[in-house]
Design a protein around this motif. Structure first.
Motif, mmCIF file in Angstrom:
data_model
loop_
_atom_site.group_PDB
_atom_site.id
_atom_site.type_symbol
_atom_site.label_atom_id
_atom_site.label_comp_id
_atom_site.label_asym_id
_atom_site.label_seq_id
_atom_site.Cartn_x
_atom_site.Cartn_y
_atom_site.Cartn_z
ATOM 1 N N UNK A 149 0.618 -1.229 0.068
ATOM 2 C CA UNK A 149 -0.051 -0.016 0.051
ATOM 3 C C UNK A 149 0.943 1.218 0.012
ATOM 4 N N UNK A 150 2.048 1.298 0.422
ATOM 5 C CA UNK A 150 2.998 2.361 0.514
ATOM 6 C C UNK A 150 3.811 2.680 -0.700
ATOM 7 N N UNK A 151 3.482 1.988 -1.849
ATOM 8 C CA UNK A 151 4.370 2.149 -3.076
ATOM 9 C C UNK A 151 3.841 3.459 -3.642
ATOM 10 N N UNK A 152 4.912 4.225 -3.904
ATOM 11 C CA UNK A 152 4.590 5.342 -4.735
ATOM 12 C C UNK A 152 5.877 5.434 -5.801
ATOM 13 N N UNK A 153 5.790 6.550 -6.622
ATOM 14 C CA UNK A 153 6.584 7.112 -7.707
ATOM 15 C C UNK A 153 8.272 7.193 -6.735
ATOM 16 N N UNK A 154 8.337 7.709 -5.569
ATOM 17 C CA UNK A 154 9.563 8.136 -4.863
ATOM 18 C C UNK A 154 10.107 6.866 -4.634
ATOM 19 N N UNK A 155 9.256 5.980 -4.058
ATOM 20 C CA UNK A 155 9.829 4.413 -3.482
ATOM 21 C C UNK A 155 10.387 3.809 -4.954
ATOM 22 N N UNK A 156 9.697 3.920 -5.839
ATOM 23 C CA UNK A 156 10.004 3.028 -7.231
ATOM 24 C C UNK A 156 11.234 3.619 -7.624
ATOM 25 N N UNK A 157 11.503 4.973 -7.581
ATOM 26 C CA UNK A 157 12.596 5.529 -8.129
ATOM 27 C C UNK A 157 13.883 5.122 -7.244
ATOM 28 N N UNK A 158 13.679 5.147 -6.079
ATOM 29 C CA UNK A 158 14.516 4.828 -5.061
ATOM 30 C C UNK A 158 14.963 3.404 -5.200
ATOM 31 N N UNK A 159 14.144 2.580 -5.125
ATOM 32 C CA UNK A 159 14.462 0.943 -5.499
ATOM 33 C C UNK A 159 15.145 0.977 -6.839
ATOM 34 N N UNK A 160 14.714 1.623 -7.957
ATOM 35 C CA UNK A 160 15.435 1.271 -8.941
ATOM 36 C C UNK A 160 16.979 1.735 -8.973
ATOM 37 N N UNK A 161 17.246 3.143 -8.577
ATOM 38 C CA UNK A 161 18.427 3.848 -8.277
ATOM 39 C C UNK A 161 19.359 2.774 -7.580
ATOM 40 N N UNK A 162 18.821 2.389 -6.362
ATOM 41 C CA UNK A 162 19.757 1.298 -5.584
ATOM 42 C C UNK A 162 20.086 0.094 -6.398
ATOM 43 N N UNK A 163 19.089 -0.435 -7.103
ATOM 44 C CA UNK A 163 19.173 -1.728 -8.063
ATOM 45 C C UNK A 163 20.328 -1.409 -8.989
ATOM 46 N N UNK A 164 20.183 -0.175 -9.685
ATOM 47 C CA UNK A 164 21.290 0.161 -10.814
ATOM 48 C C UNK A 164 22.618 0.099 -10.090
ATOM 49 N N UNK A 165 22.917 0.480 -8.956
ATOM 50 C CA UNK A 165 24.295 0.296 -8.386
ATOM 51 C C UNK A 165 24.674 -1.064 -7.783
ATOM 52 N N UNK A 166 23.588 -1.843 -7.429
ATOM 53 C CA UNK A 166 23.605 -3.176 -6.894
ATOM 54 C C UNK A 166 24.161 -3.898 -8.125
ATOM 55 N N UNK A 167 23.441 -3.918 -9.483
ATOM 56 C CA UNK A 167 23.769 -4.700 -10.713
ATOM 57 C C UNK A 167 25.041 -4.134 -11.281
ATOM 58 N N UNK A 168 25.533 -3.144 -11.098
ATOM 59 C CA UNK A 168 26.777 -2.733 -11.593
ATOM 60 C C UNK A 168 27.977 -3.245 -10.883
ATOM 61 N N UNK A 169 27.557 -3.244 -9.308
ATOM 62 C CA UNK A 169 28.803 -3.749 -8.559
ATOM 63 C C UNK A 169 28.708 -5.416 -8.781
ATOM 64 N N UNK A 170 27.924 -6.089 -9.154
ATOM 65 C CA UNK A 170 27.770 -7.629 -9.106
ATOM 66 C C UNK A 170 28.465 -7.882 -10.474
ATOM 67 N N UNK A 171 29.352 -9.233 -10.410
ATOM 68 C CA UNK A 171 29.928 -9.870 -11.612
ATOM 69 C C UNK A 171 29.279 -9.595 -12.861
ATOM 70 N N UNK A 172 28.013 -9.331 -13.095
ATOM 71 C CA UNK A 172 27.359 -9.467 -14.232
ATOM 72 C C UNK A 172 26.790 -7.923 -14.469
ATOM 73 N N UNK A 173 27.144 -7.515 -15.538
ATOM 74 C CA UNK A 173 26.824 -6.105 -16.134
ATOM 75 C C UNK A 173 25.577 -6.052 -16.486
ATOM 76 N N UNK A 174 24.636 -5.414 -15.639
ATOM 77 C CA UNK A 174 23.249 -5.199 -15.719
ATOM 78 C C UNK A 174 22.773 -3.761 -15.590
ATOM 79 N N UNK A 175 21.739 -3.542 -16.171
ATOM 80 C CA UNK A 175 20.942 -2.139 -15.588
ATOM 81 C C UNK A 175 20.136 -2.370 -14.604
#
Length: 637
Positions: A284-310
């Motif tokens: 129920x708390x999901x909104x655009x701010x949280x979606x952007x926050x999670x996507x931004x964090x996921x971008x860095x998490x994927x870039x740090x992993x051995x597999x290059x992903x967006x």
């Protein structure tokens, strides 16, 4: 002026009470008691009886000799006082200051957005939204600020000014209505360049609290990188704007035939390194701010992993709790009907998140396959059932424990015998506890949205299975304490007050605030491993840093799920069935590479290996450099 009455038998407290009663009777506003009393006469100042009425009355009796002498002295003092009053009446009374004070207060009542404060020794009327006073918004900046008419004109002009209207618009757009009442915590930055990036983000998205917080954490972590190369400033400014943001309506019908509508989100944040990967959250708390926050964090998490992903993330404000399977299926089908055109093996691959499990992912994939007309397998979750067996669901939780073991091994310690506090009771939390038991640690807590459960004897495999059964039946964790006497459930509380050596927050963002961080420090915690994205508020991070508590950031410690997802999509993995031991070995190797990359990046930019912030800075730096290189090579796109 009130003079003391001797022999009356009343103390000062009774005098104050009588004074307050008289003030209420005559509509007086009493500013303070005990010091010089400032009274404002209201409608009651026309009451002729008030001037002659005694404020304090006492029963009449015959005075004694001592009282008679004291009465003479009081009469003399009273005479002197009257003479002084007659002398003051002959002089011109200075009423202007008190009058000005009164109409300023009246304006503050009339204009609810205004307040009175002192600026350069002069009382001004300020706007509570933009914190500026009326003269700043006047067409004629040389007006008489002390004039009542000019002040009123300035306030009215300010109320209609573009600056105030813009501030008011941002105030109404915010979730909590008043931006100034919930200020965004801004960390101290060493360079003006880094500060300008934060300022631009605040100006563009001032009401997106979670997103701004995640941006601040990353900018603070890579500040030394930006200071060494100004070229990275423009890269960071481009990186902070998502490549694609999708917001759509999700209509669905419940079992009673009633129509409902929710809002869906999907944010493709950056694809410089490869196709997007990221979770889908139903809460129920999901909104655009949280979606952007999670996507931004996921971008860095994927870039740090051995597999290059967006990086990507999304979801909906739909609450699956209390819904039947058929209702959840209809919602997932409606959600995918709009989103499917933006998904694909080389475009975006969604995965499980809060509120989305194997059931939801199966419904989502079924609708995607139906609409796309092919079986590309562009989801990570359902494939675990259709391609044999894997540890995809366990990978994130297991990876957190592997990462914590790597940290402890560097200081010649191990998990065996350590008390571990875990928050959450979903897939990640359960798998964390499983692997902690395998390493000989003692997990003692789990939590849900209503409180937390503590077992002083620690959880074992049988107890963890019992917890899974409770969650599967949508029962409360309180039922566990009815079976095991050494356990207790606490309502409306968090597990961070329990004695622990290592903490694993696996619930949601900002679950640990400043007071929780203080409790963790006092409980003996010396290592915190982030299982959820951004679980600590900035104030909590500051408390942990000052207490030298080592923090393993989610973008590094939570990379297990990314690694497992890519292993499943690997062609070799589909051709040969790996045993759980082989899969764990691959996962451990991926976590080790992530750990070493973070430490090396921190060392390259002057952070000591033993520093509590080394992993936070190193993980962000290593991920950012990978993304920046890809964005530089591909040009301004």
């Amino acid at each position: 002026m009130l003079l003391p009455l001797s022999g009356v038998g009343m103390n000062s407290a009774i005098d104050d009470i009588n004074l307050i009663q008289q003030a209420a009777r005559h509509h007086l506003v009493v500013r303070e008691l005990g010091e010089e009393i400032d009274l404002e006469i209201g409608p009651g100042d026309e009451d002729p009886s008030f001037a002659n009425a005694a404020l304090i009355t006492c029963p009449s009796r015959e005075p004694s000799v001592e009282e008679h002498d004291e009465g003479k002295q009081m009469a003399m003092v009273s005479q002197l006082h009257n003479d002084h009053q007659d002398l003051s009446k002959s002089q011109t009374p200075k009423r202007k200051k008190k009058v000005v004070k009164r109409w300023r207060e009246e304006w503050a009542d009339t204009y609810k957005w205004a307040y009175v404060d002192v600026k350069d020794g002069t009382a001004r009327i300020f706007c509570s939204v933009c914190k500026d006073y009326g003269r700043k918004h006047r067409r004629n900046p040389y007006g008489n600020e002390g004039s009542r008419n000019m002040q009123m004109s300035a306030l009215e002009e300010h109320n209609n000014s573009l600056l105030h209207k813009e501030a008011l618009r941002l105030q109404m757009a915010s979730k909590d209505k008043i931006v100034v009442d919930k200020p965004i915590y801004v960390k101290a930055l060493m360079s003006k360049t880094a500060g300008s990036i934060i300022e631009a983000a605040l100006k563009r998205d001032p009401h997106e609290f979670e997103f701004i917080q995640s941006v601040q954490e990353v900018v603070h972590a890579i500040e030394r990188v930006i200071a060494k190369n100004v070229h990275y400033v423009s890269i960071m400014e481009r990186l902070l704007e998502p490549e694609r943001t999708i917001i759509f309506r999700v209509p669905w019908v419940d079992d009673r035939g009633e129509a409902h509508v929710n809002r869906g989100f999907r944010v493709h944040f950056n694809q410089a390194l490869g196709p997007c990967r990221g979770g889908i959250r139903f809460h129920p708390s999901m909104n655009l701010s949280i979606a952007k926050c999670l996507a931004f964090e996921q971008t860095f998490k994927n870039a740090l992993s051995p597999y290059k992903l967006g990086g990507a993330a999304g979801g909906s404000d739909f609450d699956p709790k209390g819904k039947t399977d058929s209702e959840i299926m209809r919602f997932c089908q409606s959600f995918m009907t709009e989103l499917y055109r933006y998904l694909g093996p080389d475009q975006d691959l969604p995965s499980e998140e809060v509120g989305v499990g194997a059931r939801e992912m199966g419904y989502l994939f079924g609708q995607y396959r139906r609409l796309a007309g092919n079986f590309q397998g562009s989801f990570t979750g359902p494939r675990i059932f259709w391609s044999g067996s894997s540890l995809r669901t366990e990978a994130t939780g297991y990876g957190l424990v592997f990462f914590s073991q790597l940290i402890l091994a560097d200081s010649n310690r191990e998990l065996k015998g350590l008390r571990c506090a875990v928050s959450g009771s979903g897939k990640i939390a359960m798998h964390v506890m499983e692997k902690l038991l395998a390493y000989g640690a003692i997990p003692v807590t789990v939590s849900d949205s209503r409180g937390y459960l503590v077992d002083e004897d620690g959880f074992d495999y049988m107890k963890i299975q019992f917890l899974r059964d409770i969650k599967a039946q949508q029962r409360s964790l309180r039922d566990y304490s009815k079976t095991y006497a050494r356990s207790k459930y606490y309502d409306e509380a968090k597990p961070w007050t329990e004695r622990c050596d290592v903490a694993f927050p696996c619930a949601t963002q900002n679950e640990i605030d400043q007071s929780d961080a203080i409790n963790l420090v006092n409980s003996g915690c010396h290592l915190l491993v982030e299982g959820s994205s951004m679980p600590c508020t900035p104030e909590a991070v500051e408390v942990l840093r000052k207490a030298s508590v080592l923090v393993a950031p989610a973008m590094a410690a939570g990379a297990g799920g990314v690694a497992a997802g890519e292993l499943e999509l690997n062609h070799e993995f589909n051709l040969m069935q790996w045993s759980p031991e082989d899969f764990e070995s691959k996962l451990q190797e991926a976590m080790k590479q992530t750990y070493q990359r973070a430490l090396k990046a921190a060392s390259d930019f002057g952070y000591q290996r033993e520093s509590p912030e080394a992993l936070i800075h190193g993980a962000a730096i290593a991920a950012f450099l990978s993304i920046a290189q890809g964005m530089t090579d591909q040009g301004c796109v």
